[in-house]
Scaffold this motif. Structure first.
Motif, PDB file in Angstrom:
ATOM      1  N   VAL A   1      -9.090   8.761  13.322  1.00  0.00           N
ATOM      2  CA  VAL A   1      -8.175   7.907  12.563  1.00  0.00           C
ATOM      3  C   VAL A   1      -8.609   6.437  12.593  1.00  0.00           C
ATOM      4  CG1 VAL A   1      -5.801   7.012  12.571  1.00  0.00           C
ATOM      5  CG2 VAL A   1      -6.205   9.462  12.735  1.00  0.00           C
ATOM      6  N   SER A   2      -9.221   6.010  13.690  1.00  0.00           N
ATOM      7  CA  SER A   2      -9.621   4.602  13.812  1.00  0.00           C
ATOM      8  C   SER A   2     -10.695   4.217  12.798  1.00  0.00           C
ATOM      9  CB  SER A   2     -10.126   4.310  15.227  1.00  0.00           C
ATOM     10  OG  SER A   2     -11.343   4.988  15.477  1.00  0.00           O
ATOM     11  N   LYS A   3     -11.368   5.211  12.224  1.00  0.00           N
ATOM     12  CA  LYS A   3     -12.435   4.938  11.256  1.00  0.00           C
ATOM     13  C   LYS A   3     -11.954   5.029   9.805  1.00  0.00           C
ATOM     14  CE  LYS A   3     -16.415   6.255  14.114  1.00  0.00           C
ATOM     15  NZ  LYS A   3     -15.745   6.176  15.411  1.00  0.00           N
ATOM     16  N   LEU A   4     -10.669   5.298   9.608  1.00  0.00           N
ATOM     17  CA  LEU A   4     -10.136   5.425   8.254  1.00  0.00           C
ATOM     18  C   LEU A   4      -9.626   4.075   7.750  1.00  0.00           C
ATOM     19  CD1 LEU A   4      -8.097   8.755   8.638  1.00  0.00           C
ATOM     20  CD2 LEU A   4     -10.483   8.458   7.948  1.00  0.00           C
ATOM     21  N   ASN A   5      -9.790   3.839   6.455  1.00  0.00           N
ATOM     22  CA  ASN A   5      -9.280   2.591   5.885  1.00  0.00           C
ATOM     23  C   ASN A   5      -7.807   2.745   5.502  1.00  0.00           C
ATOM     24  OD1 ASN A   5      -9.094   3.767   3.253  1.00  0.00           O
ATOM     25  ND2 ASN A   5     -11.252   3.280   2.850  1.00  0.00           N
ATOM     26  N   ASP A   6      -7.201   1.657   5.043  1.00  0.00           N
ATOM     27  CA  ASP A   6      -5.763   1.667   4.753  1.00  0.00           C
ATOM     28  C   ASP A   6      -5.396   2.701   3.695  1.00  0.00           C
ATOM     29  OD1 ASP A   6      -5.329  -0.279   6.613  1.00  0.00           O
ATOM     30  OD2 ASP A   6      -5.179  -1.934   5.181  1.00  0.00           O
ATOM     31  N   ASN A   7      -6.236   2.844   2.674  1.00  0.00           N
ATOM     32  CA  ASN A   7      -5.943   3.812   1.613  1.00  0.00           C
ATOM     33  C   ASN A   7      -6.005   5.244   2.138  1.00  0.00           C
ATOM     34  OD1 ASN A   7      -5.534   1.866  -0.344  1.00  0.00           O
ATOM     35  ND2 ASN A   7      -7.656   1.902  -1.068  1.00  0.00           N
ATOM     36  N   GLU A   8      -6.968   5.513   3.008  1.00  0.00           N
ATOM     37  CA  GLU A   8      -7.090   6.855   3.584  1.00  0.00           C
ATOM     38  C   GLU A   8      -5.910   7.163   4.502  1.00  0.00           C
ATOM     39  OE1 GLU A   8     -11.927   7.496   3.773  1.00  0.00           O
ATOM     40  OE2 GLU A   8     -11.000   6.100   5.187  1.00  0.00           O
ATOM     41  N   LEU A   9      -5.477   6.168   5.265  1.00  0.00           N
ATOM     42  CA  LEU A   9      -4.305   6.358   6.129  1.00  0.00           C
ATOM     43  C   LEU A   9      -3.047   6.576   5.290  1.00  0.00           C
ATOM     44  CD1 LEU A   9      -5.018   3.629   8.826  1.00  0.00           C
ATOM     45  CD2 LEU A   9      -5.039   6.104   9.181  1.00  0.00           C
ATOM     46  N   ALA A  10      -2.922   5.806   4.208  1.00  0.00           N
ATOM     47  CA  ALA A  10      -1.758   5.963   3.329  1.00  0.00           C
ATOM     48  C   ALA A  10      -1.739   7.351   2.699  1.00  0.00           C
ATOM     49  CB  ALA A  10      -1.766   4.886   2.246  1.00  0.00           C
ATOM     50  N   ALA A  11      -2.917   7.860   2.349  1.00  0.00           N
ATOM     51  CA  ALA A  11      -2.999   9.202   1.754  1.00  0.00           C
ATOM     52  C   ALA A  11      -2.541  10.264   2.748  1.00  0.00           C
ATOM     53  CB  ALA A  11      -4.427   9.480   1.295  1.00  0.00           C
ATOM     54  N   ILE A  12      -2.895  10.099   4.021  1.00  0.00           N
ATOM     55  CA  ILE A  12      -2.430  11.041   5.049  1.00  0.00           C
ATOM     56  C   ILE A  12      -0.913  10.992   5.151  1.00  0.00           C
ATOM     57  CG2 ILE A  12      -2.342  11.465   7.539  1.00  0.00           C
ATOM     58  CD1 ILE A  12      -5.307  10.702   7.660  1.00  0.00           C
ATOM     59  N   ARG A  13      -0.366   9.780   5.225  1.00  0.00           N
ATOM     60  CA  ARG A  13       1.090   9.629   5.367  1.00  0.00           C
ATOM     61  C   ARG A  13       1.841  10.157   4.148  1.00  0.00           C
ATOM     62  NH1 ARG A  13      -0.566   4.468   7.591  1.00  0.00           N
ATOM     63  NH2 ARG A  13      -0.181   3.513   5.561  1.00  0.00           N
ATOM     64  N   ASN A  14       1.262  10.010   2.971  1.00  0.00           N
ATOM     65  CA  ASN A  14       1.958  10.412   1.748  1.00  0.00           C
ATOM     66  C   ASN A  14       1.793  11.893   1.417  1.00  0.00           C
ATOM     67  OD1 ASN A  14       2.864   7.809   1.296  1.00  0.00           O
ATOM     68  ND2 ASN A  14       1.120   7.252   0.011  1.00  0.00           N
ATOM     69  N   LEU A  15       0.640  12.468   1.765  1.00  0.00           N
ATOM     70  CA  LEU A  15       0.317  13.813   1.291  1.00  0.00           C
ATOM     71  C   LEU A  15       0.185  14.859   2.392  1.00  0.00           C
ATOM     72  CD1 LEU A  15      -2.376  12.808  -1.366  1.00  0.00           C
ATOM     73  CD2 LEU A  15       0.048  13.309  -1.759  1.00  0.00           C
ATOM     74  N   ARG A  16      -0.135  14.435   3.612  1.00  0.00           N
ATOM     75  CA  ARG A  16      -0.392  15.397   4.687  1.00  0.00           C
ATOM     76  C   ARG A  16       0.762  15.505   5.677  1.00  0.00           C
ATOM     77  NH1 ARG A  16      -3.375  18.733   2.952  1.00  0.00           N
ATOM     78  NH2 ARG A  16      -4.062  19.418   5.025  1.00  0.00           N
ATOM     79  N   ILE A  17       1.611  14.473   5.728  1.00  0.00           N
ATOM     80  CA  ILE A  17       2.723  14.453   6.684  1.00  0.00           C
ATOM     81  C   ILE A  17       4.022  14.141   5.946  1.00  0.00           C
ATOM     82  CG2 ILE A  17       3.674  13.393   8.775  1.00  0.00           C
ATOM     83  CD1 ILE A  17       0.832  12.496   9.487  1.00  0.00           C
ATOM     84  N   GLY A  18       5.050  14.941   6.208  1.00  0.00           N
ATOM     85  CA  GLY A  18       6.385  14.642   5.703  1.00  0.00           C
ATOM     86  C   GLY A  18       7.229  14.103   6.845  1.00  0.00           C
ATOM     87  N   PHE A  19       7.826  12.939   6.654  1.00  0.00           N
ATOM     88  CA  PHE A  19       8.589  12.283   7.718  1.00  0.00           C
ATOM     89  C   PHE A  19      10.090  12.514   7.538  1.00  0.00           C
ATOM     90  CE2 PHE A  19       4.630   9.928   7.447  1.00  0.00           C
ATOM     91  CZ  PHE A  19       4.295   9.711   8.777  1.00  0.00           C
ATOM     92  N   VAL A  20      10.759  12.825   8.652  1.00  0.00           N
ATOM     93  CA  VAL A  20      12.221  12.957   8.676  1.00  0.00           C
ATOM     94  C   VAL A  20      12.723  12.080   9.821  1.00  0.00           C
ATOM     95  CG1 VAL A  20      14.177  14.521   8.932  1.00  0.00           C
ATOM     96  CG2 VAL A  20      12.080  15.328   7.821  1.00  0.00           C
ATOM     97  N   PHE A  21      13.659  11.169   9.513  1.00  0.00           N
ATOM     98  CA  PHE A  21      14.108  10.196  10.504  1.00  0.00           C
ATOM     99  C   PHE A  21      15.570  10.409  10.886  1.00  0.00           C
ATOM    100  CE2 PHE A  21      10.686   8.136   8.094  1.00  0.00           C
ATOM    101  CZ  PHE A  21       9.829   7.775   9.123  1.00  0.00           C
ATOM    102  N   GLN A  22      15.931   9.894  12.042  1.00  0.00           N
ATOM    103  CA  GLN A  22      17.304  10.022  12.539  1.00  0.00           C
ATOM    104  C   GLN A  22      18.311   9.402  11.571  1.00  0.00           C
ATOM    105  OE1 GLN A  22      17.824   8.505  16.502  1.00  0.00           O
ATOM    106  NE2 GLN A  22      20.035   8.638  16.447  1.00  0.00           N
ATOM    107  N   ASN A  23      17.952   8.266  10.980  1.00  0.00           N
ATOM    108  CA  ASN A  23      18.883   7.540  10.112  1.00  0.00           C
ATOM    109  C   ASN A  23      18.713   7.885   8.632  1.00  0.00           C
ATOM    110  OD1 ASN A  23      20.093   6.127  12.269  1.00  0.00           O
ATOM    111  ND2 ASN A  23      18.391   4.684  12.312  1.00  0.00           N
TER     112      ASN A  23
END
Length: 214
Positions: A57-79
């Motif tokens: 992950v440390s070698k990924l750029n901002d766009n690559e990290l954003a793609a992981i957050r948007n497409l590979r992980i679904g987030f569910v929060f307490q609030n």
């Protein structure tokens, strides 16, 4: 005191396999939220290495990290983190809008996901018109809209009554049976024991890693 260095996480080694249902358990201040932020590519570790699907992950750029957050992980929060002026349908559409999907695709997919969590009759209700349990189900539908392989749920039952919390856990268990990897962050052992594996964290260290569920 000003020179004291605090490690939110200290010498943590953790591997989560595809298809697991893992609960990361610990009291407030244990480091579990920091670990969640690293696992979700919201933060990067100051030392050590985190690999996501084989990529450092440390070698990924901002766009690559954003793609992981948007497409590979679904987030569910307490609030819930729903936008108050949008309907349930519009809230679920949001990740698909960011992904550049067509209006017709977004609407159909959002309806499908809301049906999957039992909210077909609440498509046009705003968050203030829904119960806490219903809002969390909208949040789960939103997390599922881009069909990510991983669901990262941070205290998803924390603001719910016992019955609603049970319903949310049943949804997460069903998603896991259908192949999703579920990572659940919680302080509640009763919730954690419904997962298949419990990783106990205290003072930034993993103190126990055990199989618990079926």
């Amino acid at each position: 005191m000003g020179d004291t260095e605090v490690h939110a996480l200290d010498d943590v080694t953790l591997k989560i396999e595809e298809g697991e249902f893992v609960a990361i358990v610990g009291p407030s201040g244990s480091g579990k939220s920091t670990l969640m932020n690293i696992l979700g590519c919201l933060d990067t570790p100051t030392s050590g290495k985190y690999e996501f699907e084989g990529r450092d992950v440390s070698k990924l750029n901002d766009n690559e990290l954003a793609a992981i957050r948007n497409l590979r992980i679904g987030f569910v929060f307490q609030n819930f983190n729903l936008l108050p002026k949008l309907t349930a349908l519009e809230n679920v559409e949001l990740p698909l809008m960011y992904a550049g999907k067509s209006t017709a695709f977004r609407i159909n997919r959002a309806k499908e996901m809301l049906k999957a969590v039992g909210l077909s009759e609440r498509l046009h209700h705003k968050p203030s018109e829904l119960s806490g349990g219903q809002q969390q189900r909208v949040a789960i539908a939103r997390a599922l809209s881009a069909d990510p392989p991983i669901i990262l749920a941070d205290e998803p039952t924390g603001n719910l009554d016992t019955r609603s919390g049970h319903e949310i856990m049943e949804i997460l268990k069903a998603l896991n049976k259908n192949g999703k990897t579920i990572i659940l962050i919680t302080h509640d052992l009763n919730i954690a024991r419904q997962a298949q594996r419990n990783v106990h964290i205290r003072d930034g260290k993993i103190v126990k890693d055990e199989k618990v569920g079926s």
